[in-house]
Design an enzyme around this catalytic site. Structure first.
Site, PDB file in Angstrom:
ATOM      1  CG  HIS A 175      -2.014   0.986   1.136  1.00 22.96           C
ATOM      2  ND1 HIS A 175      -1.797   2.341   1.300  1.00 22.96           N
ATOM      3  CD2 HIS A 175      -3.332   0.844   0.841  1.00 22.96           C
ATOM      4  CE1 HIS A 175      -2.947   2.977   1.112  1.00 22.96           C
ATOM      5  NE2 HIS A 175      -3.891   2.100   0.835  1.00 22.96           N
ATOM      6  CD  GLU A 201      -5.487   1.662  -2.923  1.00 22.07           C
ATOM      7  OE1 GLU A 201      -6.649   1.733  -2.514  1.00 22.07           O
ATOM      8  OE2 GLU A 201      -4.511   1.655  -2.166  1.00 22.07           O
TER       9      GLU A 201
HETATM   10  P1  13P Z   1      -9.612   6.337   0.547  1.00 22.64           P
HETATM   11  O1  13P Z   1     -10.819   5.594   0.076  1.00 22.64           O
HETATM   12  O2  13P Z   1      -9.769   6.885   1.948  1.00 22.64           O
HETATM   13  O3  13P Z   1      -9.160   7.354  -0.433  1.00 22.64           O
HETATM   14  O4  13P Z   1      -8.425   5.266   0.673  1.00 22.64           O
HETATM   15  C1  13P Z   1      -8.196   4.413  -0.377  1.00 22.64           C
HETATM   16  C2  13P Z   1      -7.202   3.416   0.035  1.00 22.64           C
HETATM   17  O5  13P Z   1      -6.059   3.746   0.286  1.00 22.64           O
HETATM   18  C3  13P Z   1      -7.650   2.023   0.170  1.00 22.64           C
HETATM   19  O6  13P Z   1      -6.594   1.158   0.377  1.00 22.64           O
END
Ligand code: 13P
Length: 258
Positions: free
Chosen positions: A95, A167
């Protein structure tokens, strides 16, 4: 066909009261799902508590991290066998919050990914670019580098039945999801790249999007054909928001798949 996987990443949030108050509502909505499924990534200390709540349900447990060692003198770490012991199914790997705040590099993340997969749990590999990298048109290059760090030390088969979550770092917590066309382009590019090495492996991967998803913006995400799941942060911490989001996903998927 695989169910659409919605992972609630609680990050460093929640407590026993939050779980006691909300888990039955999540279980209730889960019972109504046919096309989607829910998995929860609580902070480590609450995994076993949730395990007891969820043991007779189809809601799966997700760990937010894993150590690269299987046992030994590694104070403060949690091993893959411990996670297996308490019924965890998925592990979030790489992450961006760990890459940034804990200085995890691609090579270290690759080791965690391989360890997780080889031990029978499903890694959710998070990839994505910074704002600066996006400005420089480096999105695809960054994502491919993140994937190649694994392919450098392991055959492509390691990706069989795993999850890749795109992401974009700049979208996380920003309140705005990335542009739908750009998400689609990036995911298609990654899928094609893996397909160019092995099509069967590429087909087996679930692609998720994460970054400021909430109940008011998810509908657009279903225009993207290759997405088969979501990684939800903040919106999973408000139960009304999360349930509404799950309901919308179920409705959309039922239309698309029936
Ligand atoms: P948010 O939905 O708070 O932007 O976070 C996304 C995330 O990092 C999920 O792993």
């Amino acid at each position: 066909m695989k169910k659409f996987l919605i992972v609630a990443n609680w990050k460093l949030n929640g407590n026993l009261n939050f779980i006691d108050k909300n888990i039955n509502l999540i279980k209730k909505i889960n019972n109504l799902l046919h096309y989607c499924k829910i998995a929860i990534a609580p902070p480590y200390v609450y995994i076993y508590y949730l395990h007891n709540y969820l043991k007779n349900t189809s809601i799966n447990l997700v760990a937010q991290n894993i150590d690269i060692h299987e046992k030994g003198s590694f104070t403060g770490e949690i091993s893959i066998n411990m996670l297996k012991d308490i019924g965890v199914k998925y592990v979030i790997i790489g992450h961006s919050e760990r890459r940034i705040n804990h200085y995890e590099n691609n090579n270290f993340i690759a080791k965690k990914f391989i360890l997780t997969k080889k031990n029978g749990l499903i890694p959710i590999l998070c990839i994505g670019e910074t704002k600066e990298e996006k400005k420089q048109n480096k999105t695809e290059k960054i994502c491919i580098n993140q994937i190649n760090s694994i392919l450098k030390i392991c055959e492509v088969n390691i990706f069989y039945n795993t999850i890749i979550a795109y992401e974009p770092i700049w979208a996380i917590g920003s309140g705005k999801i990335a542009n739908i066309n750009e998400i689609e382009k990036t995911i298609n590019f990654i899928k094609k790249y893996i397909s160019s090495i092995n099509q069967k492996i590429s087909e087996s991967i679930i692609f998720q999007y994460g970054g400021s998803i909430d109940k008011d913006n998810i509908n657009n995400l279903f225009q993207i054909k290759n997405i088969n799941g979501l990684l939800v942060g903040k919106a999973s911490l408000t139960i009304e928001n999360f349930i509404s989001l799950v309901k919308k996903a179920e409705k959309k998927m039922s239309l698309l798949r029936s």
